[in-house]
Design an enzyme around this catalytic site. Structure first.
Site, mmCIF file in Angstrom:
data_model
loop_
_atom_site.group_PDB
_atom_site.id
_atom_site.type_symbol
_atom_site.label_atom_id
_atom_site.label_comp_id
_atom_site.label_asym_id
_atom_site.label_seq_id
_atom_site.Cartn_x
_atom_site.Cartn_y
_atom_site.Cartn_z
ATOM 1 C CD GLU A 1 -2.574 -1.874 -0.027
ATOM 2 O OE1 GLU A 1 -2.961 -0.164 -1.072
ATOM 3 O OE2 GLU A 1 -2.678 -2.549 0.037
ATOM 4 C CG HIS B 1 1.810 5.493 -8.956
ATOM 5 N ND1 HIS B 1 1.440 4.443 -9.832
ATOM 6 C CD2 HIS B 1 2.293 6.380 -9.369
ATOM 7 C CE1 HIS B 1 1.330 4.906 -10.796
ATOM 8 N NE2 HIS B 1 2.350 5.864 -11.239
HETATM 9 ZN ZN LIG Z 1 -2.578 -2.483 -4.855
#
Ligand SMILES: [Zn+2]
Length: 677
Positions: A468, A474
């Protein structure tokens, strides 16, 4: 209630959780929809010629209030819900889908977008702008905006039938799951099952005012039963029930729905000018075409099949030696695999947990992010939270620039759904020369600390946190102009790269030394335990791979062809499974009739993505390994070309910029022990 005293309708940067009450949501959403409608109508009815900045960019930045309000609302509905919130969700969901539909059907708006799209080559747009234009145009064209009116009506008709069939499909699967129970009253039948698991089964029985124990087809009941129950007949009974959901020829049968959904999807694709449903779906995927997906699946199957057959033989021999099993069946798989795994590795969670105190693992993941990307995390206490368990951090880069606000919500409580996920409260974007940084959140369900013990994570929870957090990076490192292209807003078969990539650090001595320390003695996790973790992670990897491939192939057998000639669901399925089969076929079972991922959820023509993403992460991690797992050079390339770029360019282009070549499955096959290193 007026706009003035609704905190959701005021200007805010951090979500104002402490001021929000449930009564604020619905009026705020209604008002925000109204605002968004006005913004969009202004674009659609503008008398001037459509231009990129006016039409496309304004459209991109429209509905900002609605995005912020709905992200708060739906995030809370997942992480901290209650009956009121669920009721409001029921009420606002139709309003939101109506709003989205109205945009897609807005002819004047589409004409504006199309006129910009048609002159795209003369506009001197950069890559990100081109992508934005393409996405905006496709949002309409892929929903039939270019079709003549009678074809559009046909499309709406198909969509209506499709949503009805998918709904029926899902309801049948659910009803089949709920209908079955294995009710046991003889304690001997529980042999092999863990004590705590039996207690739950006893409670399930008691709640129905029955004696004994009740086991069901829901995963938390079904999976442990298949893994531990020594009574082979009962395992068979459970497996047959589980495998025949929607396949009994009664009112809950899904065979017609399967045929119907496949045909409607095909018709829809044809109407829009695509060869098959898979061609339609894959147009917006990294893999691009069904042909490419097919050859991808074939290539991996060829490499994994020998290992799978070897492992199957090993399992067969093991079951034969142990219990004299002559013909290994599907209902023996989990049971003997578990026994064999115990024999080979003798690795259980309790041995590992003391090395993974939650606070240490959080420090570990922060340190990894610091070493790779120069990020630092400072806990802050002046940001509103929706629950006291939530922690908030200011994320800074090496130059002390604020990159993101990070929320972390680790422990289960009533009102939080199962699992773990990354989400956001505010997007990253740049507008009018101003840069807005994102607000990112991860939500997990890790064991809470007790009076006697801190929160100690299982190894699976450790990799979940890294996973996660990979998604979160990201989002945090996004550096794009447009919010809809930032962070994890990428094609589906690309979105798991940053998350799965980060899991790799959990298996590396160099990384584990940083944080995997015994919570009482401070001793670093012994190397032989790390080695065992690695080896056991590859246990039966060949069989698992072939199984995954078989699901991808089944998916394409429905969606990558003209399905009108298919009349027999089971025969089509047997045919699709022919080359991946290890266990004897079970005539009374059918997977398609309960394959909710592809017939109810959004994974149609997308099941291959799981393996695809693994190929990407293994190929990326190999690059790190070749240069050192904390190589700043490789990390920088990854940040510059992948993490910061979001969905601004085609993923294959981004990937090749990062890696210098297309991804190859070799690294995955090596990591999984399926080919020689
Ligand atoms: Zn994922």
């Amino acid at each position: 209630m007026t706009t003035q005293n609704n905190p959701l309708l005021q200007e805010f940067d951090h979500a104002p959780f402490s001021k929000i009450e449930n009564k604020h949501f619905k009026p705020a959403i209604i008002k925000a929809i109204e605002m968004a409608r006005e913004e969009i109508n202004a674009i659609a009815t503008n008398a001037d010629e459509a231009t990129f900045p006016y039409t496309i960019e304004t459209l991109e930045f429209s509905g900002e209030k609605l995005d912020r309000v709905t992200s708060i609302f739906f995030n809370l509905n997942s992480a901290e819900t209650n009956e009121d919130i669920q009721q409001i969700a029921q009420e606002v969901s139709p309003l939101l889908s109506e709003f989205r539909n109205d945009i897609i059907l807005n002819k004047a708006l589409f004409e504006k977008v199309k006129s910009v799209y048609n002159k795209k080559d003369q506009l001197d747009l950069n890559t990100e702008q081109k992508t934005l234009l393409d996405r905006k145009y496709k949002a309409f064209s892929r929903n039939g905006a270019n079709l003549p009116i009678e074809k559009q009506n046909e499309l709406r008709d198909i969509d209506k039938k499709l949503s009805k069939s998918s709904l029926d499909f899902g309801q049948n699967v659910l009803a089949e799951t709920n209908k079955f129970e294995l009710h046991l009253t003889d304690e001997n039948d529980l042999k092999g099952l863990p004590e705590s698991f039996n207690e739950e089964a006893a409670q399930a029985a008691a709640s129905k005012e029955k004696e004994g124990w009740i086991f069901t087809l829901e995963y938390p009941s079904y999976l442990p039963f298949m893994k531990y129950a020594e009574n082979r007949e009962l395992r068979k009974k459970m497996a047959l029930a589980f495998g025949s959901k929607g396949f009994h020829g009664d009112e809950l049968d899904n065979q017609e729905n399967v045929l119907q959904i496949a045909k409607l999807r095909y018709q829809r694709a044809q109407l829009l000018g695509y060869k098959t449903h898979a061609h339609f779906v894959l147009e917006e995927r990294m893999a691009e075409t069904p042909e490419k997906v097919n050859s991808f699946l074939e290539e991996i199957l060829e490499k994994a099949k020998p290992a799978a057959e070897r492992e199957f033989k090993e399992l067969e021999n093991f079951a034969k030696d142990l219990d004299g099993i002559d013909q290994l069946q599907k209902w023996d798989a989990a049971f003997y695999s578990e026994k064999l795994k115990q024999k080979l590795f003798n690795l259980d969670d309790e041995k590992l947990k003391p090395y993974f105190k939650l606070e240490n693992v959080i420090d570990g993941v922060f340190t990894v992010a610091q070493k790779l990307y120069g990020l630092s995390f400072k806990e802050v206490f002046d940001v509103d939270k929706y629950h006291e368990d939530v922690k908030t951090y200011q994320v800074l880069d090496e130059n002390n620039k604020e990159m993101a606000l990070f929320y972390a919500d680790f422990h289960p409580r009533p009102g939080k759904r199962d699992g773990a996920w990354m989400t956001g409260y505010k997007s990253q974007y740049k507008k009018d020369g101003e840069e807005e940084r994102p607000h990112i959140s991860i939500v997990c369900n890790f064991t809470k600390p007790s009076k006697k013990q801190p929160s100690l994570l299982t190894f699976n929870e450790v990799t979940t946190l890294f996973h996660e957090f990979g998604h979160a990076l990201h989002g945090m490192l996004g550096d794009t102009e447009y919010p809809s292209l930032s962070g994890a807003n990428v094609y589906w078969d690309f979105v798991e790269l940053p998350s799965q990539l980060l899991e790799n650090w959990c298996y590396e001595e160099e990384a584990l030394q940083l944080f995997a320390k015994h919570y009482e003695t401070g001793e670093v996790i012994p190397m032989e335990l790390i080695q065992k973790i690695k080896e056991s992670a590859n246990f039966q990897e060949g069989m698992a791979t072939v199984r995954q491939l078989s699901f991808g192939m089944l998916d394409l057998s429905w969606h990558g062809v003209d399905p009108s000639a298919i009349t027999d669901v089971k025969a089509n399925e047997d045919n699709a499974f022919e080359r991946t089969k290890l266990f004897p076929n079970v005539a009374e079972n059918c997977m398609s009739t309960a394959f909710s991922h592809i017939f109810q959820g959004g994974y149609s023509a997308g099941y291959y993505s799981y393996k695809w993403a693994e190929v990407l992460d293994a190929d990326t991690f190999e690059y790190f390994q070749q240069n050192g797992i904390f190589s700043r050079e490789v990390a920088n390339k990854f940040k510059t070309n992948i993490l910061s770029q979001g969905g601004t360019d085609h993923p294959m282009t981004l990937y090749k910029k990062f890696r210098g070549k297309e991804p190859k499955p070799d690294a995955l096959l090596k990591r999984a022990g399926l080919i020689e290193k």
